[in-house]
Design a protein around this motif. Structure first.
Motif, PDB file in Angstrom:
ATOM      1  N   ASP A 233      11.664  13.020  12.180  1.00 11.99           N
ATOM      2  CA  ASP A 233      12.517  11.878  11.877  1.00 11.99           C
ATOM      3  C   ASP A 233      12.658  11.811  10.358  1.00 11.99           C
ATOM      4  OD1 ASP A 233      13.906   9.588  11.751  1.00 11.99           O
ATOM      5  OD2 ASP A 233      12.477   8.346  12.860  1.00 11.99           O
ATOM      6  N   PHE A 234      13.551  12.673   9.851  1.00 12.69           N
ATOM      7  CA  PHE A 234      13.589  12.879   8.397  1.00 12.69           C
ATOM      8  C   PHE A 234      14.058  11.653   7.634  1.00 12.69           C
ATOM      9  CE2 PHE A 234      14.660  17.113  10.297  1.00 12.69           C
ATOM     10  CZ  PHE A 234      13.355  17.555  10.264  1.00 12.69           C
ATOM     11  N   TYR A 235      15.010  10.924   8.217  1.00  8.16           N
ATOM     12  CA  TYR A 235      15.554   9.790   7.485  1.00  8.16           C
ATOM     13  C   TYR A 235      14.483   8.712   7.302  1.00  8.16           C
ATOM     14  CZ  TYR A 235      18.832   6.367   5.788  1.00  8.16           C
ATOM     15  OH  TYR A 235      19.471   5.461   5.002  1.00  8.16           O
ATOM     16  N   THR A 236      13.733   8.445   8.379  1.00  5.89           N
ATOM     17  CA  THR A 236      12.646   7.463   8.282  1.00  5.89           C
ATOM     18  C   THR A 236      11.597   7.949   7.285  1.00  5.89           C
ATOM     19  OG1 THR A 236      13.036   7.181  10.624  1.00  5.89           O
ATOM     20  CG2 THR A 236      11.154   6.028   9.699  1.00  5.89           C
ATOM     21  N   ALA A 237      11.309   9.244   7.343  1.00  4.60           N
ATOM     22  CA  ALA A 237      10.330   9.806   6.413  1.00  4.60           C
ATOM     23  C   ALA A 237      10.767   9.571   4.978  1.00  4.60           C
ATOM     24  CB  ALA A 237      10.159  11.294   6.683  1.00  4.60           C
ATOM     25  N   MET A 238      12.064   9.793   4.718  1.00  4.94           N
ATOM     26  CA  MET A 238      12.583   9.568   3.357  1.00  4.94           C
ATOM     27  C   MET A 238      12.379   8.124   2.941  1.00  4.94           C
ATOM     28  SD  MET A 238      16.065  11.743   3.592  1.00  4.94           S
ATOM     29  CE  MET A 238      16.981  10.761   2.436  1.00  4.94           C
ATOM     30  N   LYS A 239      12.652   7.231   3.876  1.00  2.47           N
ATOM     31  CA  LYS A 239      12.522   5.807   3.581  1.00  2.47           C
ATOM     32  C   LYS A 239      11.078   5.479   3.177  1.00  2.47           C
ATOM     33  CE  LYS A 239      12.277   2.358   6.532  1.00  2.47           C
ATOM     34  NZ  LYS A 239      12.474   1.857   7.887  1.00  2.47           N
ATOM     35  N   TYR A 240      10.126   6.010   3.946  1.00  2.96           N
ATOM     36  CA  TYR A 240       8.713   5.720   3.658  1.00  2.96           C
ATOM     37  C   TYR A 240       8.264   6.362   2.351  1.00  2.96           C
ATOM     38  CZ  TYR A 240       7.780   3.430   8.104  1.00  2.96           C
ATOM     39  OH  TYR A 240       7.760   2.556   9.141  1.00  2.96           O
ATOM     40  N   PHE A 241       8.662   7.611   2.135  1.00  7.29           N
ATOM     41  CA  PHE A 241       8.240   8.280   0.896  1.00  7.29           C
ATOM     42  C   PHE A 241       8.817   7.585  -0.322  1.00  7.29           C
ATOM     43  CE2 PHE A 241       7.699  12.251   3.586  1.00  7.29           C
ATOM     44  CZ  PHE A 241       6.342  12.057   3.663  1.00  7.29           C
TER      45      PHE A 241
ATOM     46  N   ALA B  64       6.287  10.485  10.197  1.00  4.60           N
ATOM     47  CA  ALA B  64       7.707  10.575  10.556  1.00  4.60           C
ATOM     48  C   ALA B  64       8.219  11.996  10.335  1.00  4.60           C
ATOM     49  CB  ALA B  64       8.507   9.576   9.734  1.00  4.60           C
ATOM     50  N   LEU B  65       7.729  12.620   9.278  1.00  2.70           N
ATOM     51  CA  LEU B  65       8.146  13.994   8.972  1.00  2.70           C
ATOM     52  C   LEU B  65       7.695  14.929  10.084  1.00  2.70           C
ATOM     53  CD1 LEU B  65       9.573  15.382   6.631  1.00  2.70           C
ATOM     54  CD2 LEU B  65       7.358  15.848   5.617  1.00  2.70           C
ATOM     55  N   ASP B  66       6.471  14.697  10.586  1.00  4.59           N
ATOM     56  CA  ASP B  66       5.956  15.523  11.686  1.00  4.59           C
ATOM     57  C   ASP B  66       6.809  15.371  12.938  1.00  4.59           C
ATOM     58  OD1 ASP B  66       3.955  16.761  10.443  1.00  4.59           O
ATOM     59  OD2 ASP B  66       2.371  15.362  11.057  1.00  4.59           O
ATOM     60  N   GLN B  67       7.349  14.156  13.120  1.00  2.00           N
ATOM     61  CA  GLN B  67       8.150  13.914  14.325  1.00  2.00           C
ATOM     62  C   GLN B  67       9.624  14.227  14.107  1.00  2.00           C
ATOM     63  OE1 GLN B  67       7.012   9.906  14.838  1.00  2.00           O
ATOM     64  NE2 GLN B  67       4.964  10.464  15.512  1.00  2.00           N
TER      65      GLN B  67
ATOM     66  N   SER C 140       0.824  -1.199   0.000  1.00  2.00           N
ATOM     67  CA  SER C 140       0.000   0.000   0.000  1.00  2.00           C
ATOM     68  C   SER C 140       0.864   1.258   0.000  1.00  2.00           C
ATOM     69  CB  SER C 140      -0.916  -0.004   1.217  1.00  2.00           C
ATOM     70  OG  SER C 140      -1.577   1.227   1.306  1.00  2.00           O
ATOM     71  N   GLU C 141       0.953   1.899  -1.147  1.00  2.00           N
ATOM     72  CA  GLU C 141       1.751   3.124  -1.245  1.00  2.00           C
ATOM     73  C   GLU C 141       1.170   4.218  -0.364  1.00  2.00           C
ATOM     74  OE1 GLU C 141       1.781   3.702  -5.463  1.00  2.00           O
ATOM     75  OE2 GLU C 141       3.792   2.864  -5.642  1.00  2.00           O
ATOM     76  N   LEU C 142      -0.174   4.265  -0.297  1.00  4.91           N
ATOM     77  CA  LEU C 142      -0.819   5.296   0.524  1.00  4.91           C
ATOM     78  C   LEU C 142      -0.423   5.148   1.987  1.00  4.91           C
ATOM     79  CD1 LEU C 142      -4.474   5.766  -0.646  1.00  4.91           C
ATOM     80  CD2 LEU C 142      -2.666   7.450  -0.532  1.00  4.91           C
ATOM     81  N   ALA C 143      -0.334   3.889   2.454  1.00  4.38           N
ATOM     82  CA  ALA C 143       0.031   3.662   3.849  1.00  4.38           C
ATOM     83  C   ALA C 143       1.454   4.144   4.096  1.00  4.38           C
ATOM     84  CB  ALA C 143      -0.098   2.183   4.185  1.00  4.38           C
ATOM     85  N   TYR C 144       2.341   3.854   3.153  1.00  2.00           N
ATOM     86  CA  TYR C 144       3.726   4.305   3.302  1.00  2.00           C
ATOM     87  C   TYR C 144       3.793   5.826   3.333  1.00  2.00           C
ATOM     88  CZ  TYR C 144       5.470  -0.403   2.617  1.00  2.00           C
ATOM     89  OH  TYR C 144       5.747  -1.727   2.773  1.00  2.00           O
ATOM     90  N   ILE C 145       3.007   6.454   2.482  1.00  2.00           N
ATOM     91  CA  ILE C 145       3.014   7.918   2.458  1.00  2.00           C
ATOM     92  C   ILE C 145       2.487   8.456   3.781  1.00  2.00           C
ATOM     93  CG2 ILE C 145       2.034   9.949   1.334  1.00  2.00           C
ATOM     94  CD1 ILE C 145       1.993   8.205  -1.261  1.00  2.00           C
ATOM     95  N   GLY C 146       1.428   7.808   4.290  1.00  2.50           N
ATOM     96  CA  GLY C 146       0.876   8.222   5.583  1.00  2.50           C
ATOM     97  C   GLY C 146       1.912   8.101   6.690  1.00  2.50           C
ATOM     98  N   MET C 147       2.641   6.966   6.685  1.00  2.00           N
ATOM     99  CA  MET C 147       3.682   6.765   7.697  1.00  2.00           C
ATOM    100  C   MET C 147       4.792   7.798   7.529  1.00  2.00           C
ATOM    101  SD  MET C 147       2.885   4.032   9.472  1.00  2.00           S
ATOM    102  CE  MET C 147       4.423   3.422  10.118  1.00  2.00           C
ATOM    103  N   GLY C 148       5.112   8.084   6.273  1.00  2.00           N
ATOM    104  CA  GLY C 148       6.164   9.064   5.998  1.00  2.00           C
ATOM    105  C   GLY C 148       5.797  10.437   6.527  1.00  2.00           C
ATOM    106  N   LYS C 149       4.530  10.816   6.319  1.00  2.00           N
ATOM    107  CA  LYS C 149       4.077  12.120   6.803  1.00  2.00           C
ATOM    108  C   LYS C 149       4.186  12.190   8.321  1.00  2.00           C
ATOM    109  CE  LYS C 149       0.943  13.403   3.072  1.00  2.00           C
ATOM    110  NZ  LYS C 149      -0.428  13.277   2.598  1.00  2.00           N
TER     111      LYS C 149
END
Lengths: 497, 207
Positions: A436-444, A431-434, A420-429
């Protein structure tokens, strides 16, 4: 001792191997990924019930062509071939059948009614197609008014008025889809007078055709088809009063072009969301425009060609679903037109259709009206699975600004569906809020969301640069000094030489 | 050594195309070996560009990347250009031999290597906001290479600029023709093959 162990082990294997009873779903659900490839997904909805006229005890439906669920939860079915409107209550029991009404003491009937609309006051509007009129009845079957053929200088006198679908907004204005009209929706004011056409699709001119027509003679021009807007085939209104329209007359080439260009343009769009001025305001931010299937066999193959969208159904926060008549599939999109679910199919089993014509929602359940092969209509009820509920809940939370809850939902969704790409994007967002940029990059990256990846990357780059600023500065300084010394030395050597 | 000397000449040639191409041919500054190395380098650059460009700028589905296809998509157009160029310029009093054409074309494509290789690194450290910078250099390399191609054609065949330009357009049309005839040939071959195969089957099944 050893034998007992062996026995227990065998028993365990046997227990594990025995198949548990489960209802097989007759279609495979999927979504499209960033590359336009269909990716399998868990079933978001499962068919649970089939209802037809015979099982209701009112005789088989005949070419029933529309269905409407009122705010009170009653189901109205336009049973076209039987010239009647069937009203069911929320327990799927027949409440009443509207096949005639009294007007000034005179009894009148419908003729092939194709569309129904019910207001919040439970007033029934019927698009009485065969009689070329719209009839409003109140909740007790009393005649309120009739809105007949529109009269205006822009409508030719020989125009045959065949209303097929309609909506009524809160100001009691009517928006009517009529057969053979390509100027958009017909708008009537609260008095029932024709006002104007609204929401006509913009015409897309093909560069090649435009060029070649420059060389055509008058005679040839007369014989070619004009650039005309597409006809709408259905209309629905969401809870905010925005009007959704669908069309199935866009050519397969235009659809393919829009898909390969990842077009966000409203000109080639089988589903549109109109504001009261008739402007298209559907957000098309998904990886592909909402055209139903993105990949399909070309025409000529069985079930080939573009999806033919015939109905649309709206949910909270701009979530909408469309019904594909060709392959019997339902496509659910979120408010940004990201694809959430695709399910359904063609066939004769519970959950598949032969000629699906209407789609609506009762609570969280979908209902689909299938005309079937011979017009013997039936309604299929779909209930959401845990997976379907989770995805919807995540989107709801996101729209309500409850990002933590949304993240929890997306995390759960990923357990069901790691694609689910949408789920990954949701998780990335999240991580970005918290921060945690590196994790956000991974999810995006997993979600193929390049613009958000860039945002996360920018912040991550800044973080890395500031963390290692000392080292970077030192290296640059050393290099500069080294080069300086080297050039001085070689310069001296040249002087010496 | 010869090859290395030829490769070093690239740095002079791309900034002085008129003298550069003249000396390339008449002073034997380049050779076939260095030209082939340049084409190989271009293929490698192209693969690297597809594979290693930063995620933000990379629109290739890495799961479906096929190195053979990528190499072919460099070498095939290169060969088509050279062949079409040779076919046309022999008819149009061009002075370059096929070897000259291959060397000139390879050298003309060198900006694609010189600019795109560093851009692969750069694309990994910039964001969308700085994308204009990236796209500028990518298009610069293309325009530069196209310019060199034009100058190269004019110098190696001793054409005027106008004639060279028209020749380039004709070469592109020629490429289209070669592809068309090639496809025609293969489909014909296929049909002949299937005809013989069906005749064979017909006979072998009968007896």
């Amino acid at each position: 001792m050893k034998l007992r162990k062996y026995l227990i082990f065998t028993l365990l294997i046997l227990v594990l191997l025995t198949s548990t009873a489960y209802a097989e779903i007759p279609y495979s659900s999927y979504t499209y990924d960033y590359w336009g490839n269909p990716v399998p997904a868990p079933a978001p909805y499962v068919p649970t019930r089939l209802i037809d006229g015979t099982s209701l005890g009112i005789g088989a439906f005949n070419n029933a062509s529309d269905m409407f669920v009122s705010s009170a939860g009653k189901i109205y079915i336009a049973d076209t071939g039987n010239n009647r409107i069937v009203v069911l209550n929320d327990k799927w029991e027949v409440e009443r059948i509207v096949d005639k009404f009294e007007r000034n003491g005179e009894e009148q009937t419908f003729k092939a009614p194709q569309g129904v609309f019910i207001t919040d006051e439970e007033h029934l509007y019927v698009a009485d197609t065969g009689n070329g009129r719209i009839v409003e009845l109140d909740e007790n079957n009393n005649f309120v008014r009739e809105i007949g053929k529109p009269v205006n200088e822009i409508i030719p006198a020989d125009f045959e008025y065949k209303p097929t679908a309609l909506v009524v907004d809160r100001a009691k204005r009517l928006y009517v889809v009529a057969a053979g009209v390509n100027q958009g929706l017909m708008e009537f004011d609260s008095e029932g007078n024709f006002r104007t056409y609204m929401g006509a699709p913009r015409v897309s001119v093909n560069m090649y055709l435009y060029f070649i027509r420059l060389f055509y003679t008058e005679e040839m021009l007369a014989r070619t088809t004009d650039f005309v807007p597409t006809e709408y085939n259905n209309v629905k209104m969401d809870e905010d009063g925005f009007i959704y329209v669908t069309t199935s007359t866009i050519s397969v080439y235009d659809i393919q072009g829009a898909v390969s260009a990842r077009s966000t343009d409203d000109r080639v769009s089988p589903v549109r969301k109109l504001n009261p001025t008739g402007k298209d305001i559907l957000r098309r931010r998904g990886y592909f425009p909402p055209v139903g299937d993105v990949q399909f066999y070309s025409r000529g193959y069985a079930e080939g060609g573009q999806s033919l969208l015939v109905d649309v159904c709206t949910d909270k926060y701009g979530i909408y679903s469309v019904l594909d008549n060709k392959r019997g599939r339902i496509f659910t999109y979120d408010g940004d037109s990201n694809i959430l679910f695709i399910f359904g199919g063609r066939g004769n089993r519970l959950g598949t259709f032969n000629n699906p014509v209407a789609l609506d929602k009762i609570g969280e359940n979908f209902i689909v009206l299938d005309k079937s092969v011979s017009g013997y209509g039936q309604i299929t009820v779909f209930e959401p699975t845990d997976y379907g509920r989770l995805v919807l809940q995540a989107v709801y939370y996101h729209n309500e600004g409850k990002y933590d809850e949304a993240t929890a939902c997306w995390e759960e969704v990923l357990k069901y569906n790691a694609n689910s790409e949408l789920a990954y994007i949701g998780m990335g967002k999240a991580a970005l809020d918290q921060d945690d940029f590196y994790t956000a990059m991974k999810y995006f990256r997993l979600g193929n969301k390049r613009d958000y990846y860039s945002k996360a990357f920018k912040l991550y780059r800044k973080e890395v640069l500031s963390r290692y600023f000392g080292i970077i500065a030192a290296v640059i300084l050393l290099l500069a000094v080294g080069i300086y010394i080297r050039t001085k030395r070689t310069g001296r050597r040249e002087v010496e030489a | 050594m010869e090859v290395l000397r030829g490769l070093r000449y690239v740095t002079y040639l791309i900034f002085h195309p008129f003298n550069g191409f003249w000396d390339l041919k008449h002073e034997k500054r380049g050779n076939l070996g260095s030209a082939l190395v340049l084409v190989a380098l271009l293929s490698i650059t192209y693969i690297l560009r597809r594979q290693a460009t930063g995620f933000i700028f990379n629109t290739v589905n890495l799961l479906q990347l096929n190195i053979m296809v990528e190499i072919l998509s460099v070498v095939l157009p290169f060969l088509l250009w050279c062949i079409s160029n040779w076919c046309l310029t022999t008819l149009m009093d061009g002075e370059g031999s096929f070897k000259d054409i291959v060397i000139t074309t390879a050298y003309a494509l060198s900006p694609l290597i010189l600019i795109n290789l560093p851009m692969i690194l750069v694309s990994n450290v910039i964001t969308v906001d700085e994308g204009a910078f990236y796209y500028f250099f990518i298009s610069l390399s293309t325009v530069w290479a196209a310019g060199l191609m034009l100058v190269g054609t004019s110098v190696v065949h001793q054409y005027s600029m106008t004639k060279a330009f028209l020749t380039c357009i004709c070469i592109i049309i020629g490429i289209g023709l070669i592809i068309f005839i090639g496809l025609l040939f293969f489909s014909l071959l296929q049909q002949i093959f299937w005809f013989i195969w069906t005749v064979y089957q017909e006979i072998s099944l009968r007896f």
